[in-house]
Design a protein around this motif. Structure first.
Motif, PDB file in Angstrom:
ATOM      1  N   ASP A  24       0.871  -1.177   0.000  1.00 56.18           N
ATOM      2  CA  ASP A  24       0.000   0.000   0.000  1.00 56.18           C
ATOM      3  C   ASP A  24       0.909   1.228   0.000  1.00 56.18           C
ATOM      4  O   ASP A  24       1.575   1.516   0.990  1.00 56.18           O
ATOM      5  CB  ASP A  24      -0.886  -0.006   1.245  1.00 56.18           C
ATOM      6  CG  ASP A  24      -1.974   1.043   1.195  1.00 56.18           C
ATOM      7  OD1 ASP A  24      -1.694   2.158   0.703  1.00 56.18           O
ATOM      8  OD2 ASP A  24      -3.080   0.771   1.664  1.00 56.18           O
ATOM      9  N   ARG A  26       0.289   4.436  -0.055  1.00 52.41           N
ATOM     10  CA  ARG A  26      -0.201   5.700   0.499  1.00 52.41           C
ATOM     11  C   ARG A  26       0.634   6.093   1.717  1.00 52.41           C
ATOM     12  O   ARG A  26       1.326   5.269   2.305  1.00 52.41           O
ATOM     13  CB  ARG A  26      -1.666   5.570   0.913  1.00 52.41           C
ATOM     14  CG  ARG A  26      -2.591   5.280  -0.260  1.00 52.41           C
ATOM     15  CD  ARG A  26      -3.999   5.057   0.189  1.00 52.41           C
ATOM     16  NE  ARG A  26      -4.101   3.820   0.975  1.00 52.41           N
ATOM     17  CZ  ARG A  26      -5.174   3.445   1.644  1.00 52.41           C
ATOM     18  NH1 ARG A  26      -6.250   4.200   1.643  1.00 52.41           N
ATOM     19  NH2 ARG A  26      -5.193   2.302   2.312  1.00 52.41           N
ATOM     20  N   GLU A  27       0.538   7.338   2.110  1.00 59.80           N
ATOM     21  CA  GLU A  27       1.216   7.788   3.315  1.00 59.80           C
ATOM     22  C   GLU A  27       0.547   7.140   4.531  1.00 59.80           C
ATOM     23  O   GLU A  27      -0.538   6.565   4.434  1.00 59.80           O
ATOM     24  CB  GLU A  27       1.194   9.314   3.402  1.00 59.80           C
ATOM     25  CG  GLU A  27       2.005   9.995   2.290  1.00 59.80           C
ATOM     26  CD  GLU A  27       3.482   9.583   2.245  1.00 59.80           C
ATOM     27  OE1 GLU A  27       4.124   9.501   3.313  1.00 59.80           O
ATOM     28  OE2 GLU A  27       3.990   9.348   1.135  1.00 59.80           O
ATOM     29  N   PRO A  30      -3.578   7.869   5.618  1.00 59.78           N
ATOM     30  CA  PRO A  30      -4.626   7.154   4.878  1.00 59.78           C
ATOM     31  C   PRO A  30      -4.525   5.634   5.023  1.00 59.78           C
ATOM     32  O   PRO A  30      -5.538   4.947   5.132  1.00 59.78           O
ATOM     33  CB  PRO A  30      -4.404   7.578   3.425  1.00 59.78           C
ATOM     34  CG  PRO A  30      -3.680   8.877   3.521  1.00 59.78           C
ATOM     35  CD  PRO A  30      -2.832   8.778   4.760  1.00 59.78           C
ATOM     36  N   TYR A  31      -3.302   5.119   5.057  1.00 61.52           N
ATOM     37  CA  TYR A  31      -3.121   3.680   5.258  1.00 61.52           C
ATOM     38  C   TYR A  31      -3.677   3.273   6.620  1.00 61.52           C
ATOM     39  O   TYR A  31      -4.407   2.289   6.731  1.00 61.52           O
ATOM     40  CB  TYR A  31      -1.639   3.311   5.162  1.00 61.52           C
ATOM     41  CG  TYR A  31      -1.334   1.913   5.649  1.00 61.52           C
ATOM     42  CD1 TYR A  31      -1.505   0.816   4.815  1.00 61.52           C
ATOM     43  CD2 TYR A  31      -0.880   1.683   6.954  1.00 61.52           C
ATOM     44  CE1 TYR A  31      -1.234  -0.471   5.260  1.00 61.52           C
ATOM     45  CE2 TYR A  31      -0.612   0.404   7.409  1.00 61.52           C
ATOM     46  CZ  TYR A  31      -0.789  -0.665   6.556  1.00 61.52           C
ATOM     47  OH  TYR A  31      -0.530  -1.937   7.000  1.00 61.52           O
ATOM     48  N   HIS A  35      -7.081  -0.290   5.555  1.00 60.41           N
ATOM     49  CA  HIS A  35      -6.229  -1.054   4.651  1.00 60.41           C
ATOM     50  C   HIS A  35      -6.580  -2.537   4.735  1.00 60.41           C
ATOM     51  O   HIS A  35      -7.251  -2.972   5.654  1.00 60.41           O
ATOM     52  CB  HIS A  35      -4.747  -0.842   4.983  1.00 60.41           C
ATOM     53  CG  HIS A  35      -4.402  -1.249   6.390  1.00 60.41           C
ATOM     54  ND1 HIS A  35      -4.532  -0.394   7.450  1.00 60.41           N
ATOM     55  CD2 HIS A  35      -3.973  -2.422   6.898  1.00 60.41           C
ATOM     56  CE1 HIS A  35      -4.175  -1.014   8.556  1.00 60.41           C
ATOM     57  NE2 HIS A  35      -3.840  -2.253   8.252  1.00 60.41           N
ATOM     58  N   ASN A  41       2.554  -1.150   4.420  1.00 62.93           N
ATOM     59  CA  ASN A  41       2.618   0.254   4.046  1.00 62.93           C
ATOM     60  C   ASN A  41       4.040   0.641   3.660  1.00 62.93           C
ATOM     61  O   ASN A  41       4.965   0.510   4.446  1.00 62.93           O
ATOM     62  CB  ASN A  41       2.134   1.110   5.216  1.00 62.93           C
ATOM     63  CG  ASN A  41       2.059   2.574   4.904  1.00 62.93           C
ATOM     64  OD1 ASN A  41       2.422   3.400   5.718  1.00 62.93           O
ATOM     65  ND2 ASN A  41       1.560   2.936   3.740  1.00 62.93           N
ATOM     66  N   PRO A  43       5.106   4.014   2.024  1.00 65.98           N
ATOM     67  CA  PRO A  43       4.701   5.316   1.472  1.00 65.98           C
ATOM     68  C   PRO A  43       5.580   5.739   0.296  1.00 65.98           C
ATOM     69  O   PRO A  43       6.790   5.474   0.284  1.00 65.98           O
ATOM     70  CB  PRO A  43       4.877   6.269   2.646  1.00 65.98           C
ATOM     71  CG  PRO A  43       4.862   5.414   3.863  1.00 65.98           C
ATOM     72  CD  PRO A  43       5.450   4.101   3.438  1.00 65.98           C
ATOM     73  N   ASP A  66      -4.270   0.892  -3.092  1.00 59.99           N
ATOM     74  CA  ASP A  66      -4.410   2.220  -2.491  1.00 59.99           C
ATOM     75  C   ASP A  66      -5.898   2.509  -2.303  1.00 59.99           C
ATOM     76  O   ASP A  66      -6.713   1.595  -2.345  1.00 59.99           O
ATOM     77  CB  ASP A  66      -3.716   3.287  -3.333  1.00 59.99           C
ATOM     78  CG  ASP A  66      -4.259   3.396  -4.746  1.00 59.99           C
ATOM     79  OD1 ASP A  66      -5.377   2.914  -5.022  1.00 59.99           O
ATOM     80  OD2 ASP A  66      -3.570   3.969  -5.605  1.00 59.99           O
ATOM     81  N   ASP A  69      -6.723   6.172  -5.676  1.00 56.16           N
ATOM     82  CA  ASP A  69      -6.388   7.591  -5.789  1.00 56.16           C
ATOM     83  C   ASP A  69      -5.081   7.867  -6.532  1.00 56.16           C
ATOM     84  O   ASP A  69      -4.539   8.956  -6.443  1.00 56.16           O
ATOM     85  CB  ASP A  69      -6.341   8.221  -4.403  1.00 56.16           C
ATOM     86  CG  ASP A  69      -5.590   7.372  -3.392  1.00 56.16           C
ATOM     87  OD1 ASP A  69      -4.809   6.492  -3.808  1.00 56.16           O
ATOM     88  OD2 ASP A  69      -5.788   7.575  -2.187  1.00 56.16           O
ATOM     89  N   PHE A  71      -1.987   6.471  -6.226  1.00 56.59           N
ATOM     90  CA  PHE A  71      -0.698   6.149  -5.612  1.00 56.59           C
ATOM     91  C   PHE A  71      -0.111   4.863  -6.188  1.00 56.59           C
ATOM     92  O   PHE A  71       1.097   4.751  -6.370  1.00 56.59           O
ATOM     93  CB  PHE A  71      -0.837   6.036  -4.087  1.00 56.59           C
ATOM     94  CG  PHE A  71      -0.957   7.354  -3.402  1.00 56.59           C
ATOM     95  CD1 PHE A  71       0.164   8.014  -2.931  1.00 56.59           C
ATOM     96  CD2 PHE A  71      -2.193   7.950  -3.226  1.00 56.59           C
ATOM     97  CE1 PHE A  71       0.056   9.240  -2.307  1.00 56.59           C
ATOM     98  CE2 PHE A  71      -2.315   9.169  -2.596  1.00 56.59           C
ATOM     99  CZ  PHE A  71      -1.188   9.827  -2.133  1.00 56.59           C
ATOM    100  N   SER A  72      -0.975   3.885  -6.462  1.00 53.54           N
ATOM    101  CA  SER A  72      -0.486   2.608  -6.996  1.00 53.54           C
ATOM    102  C   SER A  72       0.156   2.778  -8.368  1.00 53.54           C
ATOM    103  O   SER A  72       1.180   2.154  -8.662  1.00 53.54           O
ATOM    104  CB  SER A  72      -1.619   1.592  -7.073  1.00 53.54           C
ATOM    105  OG  SER A  72      -2.013   1.193  -5.780  1.00 53.54           O
TER     106      SER A  72
END
Length: 118
Positions: A24, A26-27, A30-31, A35, A41, A43, A66, A69, A71-72
């Protein structure tokens, strides 16, 4: 073309017990909010520094997840540049996972908490 995997297929792959890494990108905020239980995680802000230590074998099956959004997709480019060869993105991210009826978890160290290790 980006390879994707749907929630049902990812769940089946997890149940098979074969090697698979769910990342994942994401920062932490959000994680930590929600999740997939076994997602790790990594980031984007630290992705290139951490991914080689966490997944040293470049042929490992990787699934990026993610919040749907973007990020992936960004992480995918970094993984391709680093030589990883078996990468998919969870179609619809955590939203699709929840919609498929699967549980999402909150917190940073969820697997340890689930099994009573603090």
């Amino acid at each position: 073309m980006v390879k994707s995997i749907d929630s049902i297929s990812l769940r089946a792959a997890l149940l098979e017990g074969n090697e698979i890494a769910i990342i994942d990108p994401r920062e932490e905020g959000p994680y930590g909010h929600e999740h997939i239980l076994l997602a790790v995680n990594v980031p984007l802000s630290r992705f290139e520094l951490e991914i080689r230590d966490l997944v040293p074998r470049r042929a490992t099956r990787l699934v990026l997840c993610d919040g749907d959004d973007g990020f992936s997709e960004r992480a995918l480019h970094l993984l391709n540049a680093a030589g990883y060869t078996d990468i998919a993105i969870l179609y619809g991210g955590t939203k699709a996972w929840r919609k498929a009826g699967f549980q999402l978890f909150s917190g940073r160290f969820t697997p340890s908490q689930m099994f009573g290790v603090f």
